[in-house]
Design an enzyme around this catalytic site. Structure first.
Site, PDB file in Angstrom:
ATOM      1  N   CYS A 197       0.863  -1.179   0.000  1.00  0.00           N
ATOM      2  CA  CYS A 197       0.000   0.000   0.000  1.00  0.00           C
ATOM      3  C   CYS A 197       0.898   1.228   0.000  1.00  0.00           C
ATOM      4  O   CYS A 197       2.114   1.111   0.158  1.00  0.00           O
ATOM      5  CB  CYS A 197      -0.941   0.021   1.205  1.00  0.00           C
ATOM      6  N   CYS A 221      -0.116   4.195   1.891  1.00  0.00           N
ATOM      7  CA  CYS A 221      -0.459   5.158   2.956  1.00  0.00           C
ATOM      8  C   CYS A 221       0.659   5.391   3.968  1.00  0.00           C
ATOM      9  O   CYS A 221       0.758   6.472   4.538  1.00  0.00           O
ATOM     10  CB  CYS A 221      -1.747   4.749   3.656  1.00  0.00           C
ATOM     11  N   LYS A 247     -12.149  -5.314   2.519  1.00  0.00           N
ATOM     12  CA  LYS A 247     -11.566  -4.487   3.567  1.00  0.00           C
ATOM     13  C   LYS A 247     -12.493  -3.298   3.784  1.00  0.00           C
ATOM     14  O   LYS A 247     -12.725  -2.502   2.876  1.00  0.00           O
ATOM     15  CB  LYS A 247     -10.174  -4.009   3.154  1.00  0.00           C
ATOM     16  N   GLU A 266     -16.217  -8.238  -4.574  1.00  0.00           N
ATOM     17  CA  GLU A 266     -14.785  -7.969  -4.422  1.00  0.00           C
ATOM     18  C   GLU A 266     -13.974  -9.269  -4.475  1.00  0.00           C
ATOM     19  O   GLU A 266     -12.902  -9.331  -5.079  1.00  0.00           O
ATOM     20  CB  GLU A 266     -14.511  -7.253  -3.092  1.00  0.00           C
ATOM     21  N   LYS A 308     -11.637  -8.150   6.499  1.00  0.00           N
ATOM     22  CA  LYS A 308     -10.985  -7.309   7.506  1.00  0.00           C
ATOM     23  C   LYS A 308     -11.851  -6.118   7.829  1.00  0.00           C
ATOM     24  O   LYS A 308     -12.351  -5.509   6.886  1.00  0.00           O
ATOM     25  CB  LYS A 308      -9.646  -6.839   6.917  1.00  0.00           C
TER      26      LYS A 308
HETATM   27  C1  PBG Z   1      -2.684  -0.186   4.883  1.00  0.00           C
HETATM   28  C2  PBG Z   1      -3.197  -1.046   5.981  1.00  0.00           C
HETATM   29  C3  PBG Z   1      -3.950  -0.680   7.099  1.00  0.00           C
HETATM   30  C4  PBG Z   1      -4.125  -1.836   7.838  1.00  0.00           C
HETATM   31  C5  PBG Z   1      -3.520  -2.868   7.151  1.00  0.00           C
HETATM   32  N1  PBG Z   1      -2.957  -2.368   6.000  1.00  0.00           N
HETATM   33  C6  PBG Z   1      -4.413   0.646   7.541  1.00  0.00           C
HETATM   34  C7  PBG Z   1      -5.518   1.349   6.838  1.00  0.00           C
HETATM   35  O1  PBG Z   1      -6.093   0.854   5.875  1.00  0.00           O
HETATM   36  O2  PBG Z   1      -5.775   2.493   7.240  1.00  0.00           O
HETATM   37  C8  PBG Z   1      -4.846  -1.902   9.159  1.00  0.00           C
HETATM   38  C9  PBG Z   1      -4.395  -2.983  10.072  1.00  0.00           C
HETATM   39  C10 PBG Z   1      -4.792  -2.803  11.493  1.00  0.00           C
HETATM   40  O3  PBG Z   1      -5.557  -1.900  11.882  1.00  0.00           O
HETATM   41  O4  PBG Z   1      -4.307  -3.611  12.297  1.00  0.00           O
HETATM   42  N2  PBG Z   1      -3.662   0.245   3.987  1.00  0.00           N
HETATM   43 ZN    ZN Z   2      -3.202   2.030   2.728  1.00  0.00          ZN
END
Ligand code: PBG
Ligand code: ZN
Length: 344
Positions: A132, A134, A212, A250, A265
């Site tokens: 990812c 972010c 997700k 999805e 998730k």
């Molecule tokens: C990255 C990502 C996130 C999580 C897993 N991969 C954060 C988000 O989407 O903001 C969250 C995992 C967790 O809260 O334990 N995109």
């Molecule tokens: Zn992300």
């Protein structure tokens, strides 16, 4: 309904006494439907570029940001000795920019961590890496932000998936076993699968974060990884928690695009979705991610003495397995393997 009517004739007291099968631990174990095995757990690990000592994460008591040195090696060595077979890596880079360029830098923190762990542990460890942007963008969104007129913006899908593909290839070049795209961009699995195939990495497994949801339960993770969006939120790309059936769309798309494992998730809040996906795709391995907020919530109650640590953790994980998850990503992975022998 017919079978329920029939069964209501069959199951009657005093001929039937369900308590017979609960009378002692051996009997209970014999008829137990759901098992937890060390092989089912994946331990999330945060690796931070500019530190030398492990840093406790305030929002996740008991979890650390790890430096890339012998400290993380010792930690992973302990995990392996306790029976854990796999880890999923999250990077906290020194440098963030608009395009998340540290994510696809061949000398980036995750690329170096993968090489370090693979060199040290070889086939004793499955190394997974979250794909990812972010954690790598200065604005904290999971992709490229396009500014529109009058202060609006969009997270641009098609330019973002190219960067995910680039990132996944650098992970593969470093020796990763599994890449796990989590950005919820459309076509991200296809872009990654095609790029991996073109680069000669057709054996790299893709574990897709398929369903997700946009969840407040990622809060502690975003504090740990300094990855919260600086403006807006993720609801234009992550799923709406009001939708269950959309998860099937999805999942179908990700399977078609080349995912080997799909994921739901968060986990405990979406047990119905886990069940729905497993019932519709029993042949596809299903992962569930017990996310940071789920860990924090349990941990807080445990630390206050309001919940029994072992019992509460085991019950939460059994619930996720019973719903239909084959593997569970959980911050409890390390603790729970020590309890497994004690289930009775
Ligand atoms: C990255 C990502 C996130 C999580 C897993 N991969 C954060 C988000 O989407 O903001 C969250 C995992 C967790 O809260 O334990 N995109
Ligand atoms: Zn992300």
């Amino acid at each position: 309904t017919e079978s329920i009517r029939l069964r209501s004739y069959l199951f009657n007291y005093p001929v039937n006494r369900p308590r017979r099968l609960r009378s002692n631990v051996l009997i209970r174990n014999m008829v137990a439907e759901t098992m937890l095995r060390p092989d089912d757990f994946v331990m999330p690990i945060f690796v931070r570029e500019d530190i030398n000592e492990p840093e406790p994460i305030k929002s996740l008591p008991g979890q650390y940001r790890w430096p890339l040195n012998d400290k993380i090696l010792n930690f992973v060595d302990q995990l392996i000795n306790s029976g854990i077979k796999s880890v999923i890596l999250f990077g906290i880079p020194e440098h963030k920019d608009e395009w998340g360029s540290s994510a696809y830098d061949e000398h980036g923190i995750i690329q170096r961590t993968i090489r370090f762990l693979k060199d040290s542990f070889e086939d004793k460890l499955i190394v997974m890496a979250d794909v990812c942007l972010c954690e790598y963008t200065d604005h904290g969104h999971c992709g490229i932000v396009k500014r529109l007129s009058d202060g609006k913006y969009v997270v641009d899908n098609d330019s973002t998936i190219e960067l995910y593909a680039k990132t996944a290839v650098t992970y593969a070049e470093s020796g990763v076993d599994v890449v796990a795209p989590s950005g919820m961009m459309d076509g991200q699995v296809k872009a990654i699968r095609e790029a991996l195939d073109r680069a000669g990495f057709s054996d790299v497994i893709i574990m897709a974060y398929s369903a997700k949801y946009a969840s407040s339960f990622y809060g502690p993770f975003r504090e740990a990884a300094a990855s919260a969006p600086k403006f807006g939120d993720r609801r234009s790309y992550q799923m709406d928690p009001r939708n269950a059936h959309e998860a099937l769309k999805e999942v179908v798309m990700d399977i078609n695009e080349g995912a080997d494992i799909v994921m739901v998730k968060p986990a405990m809040l979406f047990l119905d979705v886990i069940r729905l996906v497993k019932q519709n795709f029993p042949e596809i391995p299903l992962a569930a991610y017990q996310v940071s907020g789920e860990y924090a919530m349990l941990k807080a109650a445990i630390m206050n003495g309001w919940l029994d640590e072992k019992k509460a953790i085991l019950e939460s994980l059994i619930a996720i397995r019973r719903a239909g998850a084959d593997l569970i990503i959980t911050y409890f992975a390390k603790d729970v393997v020590a309890y497994l022998d004690e289930i009775e």
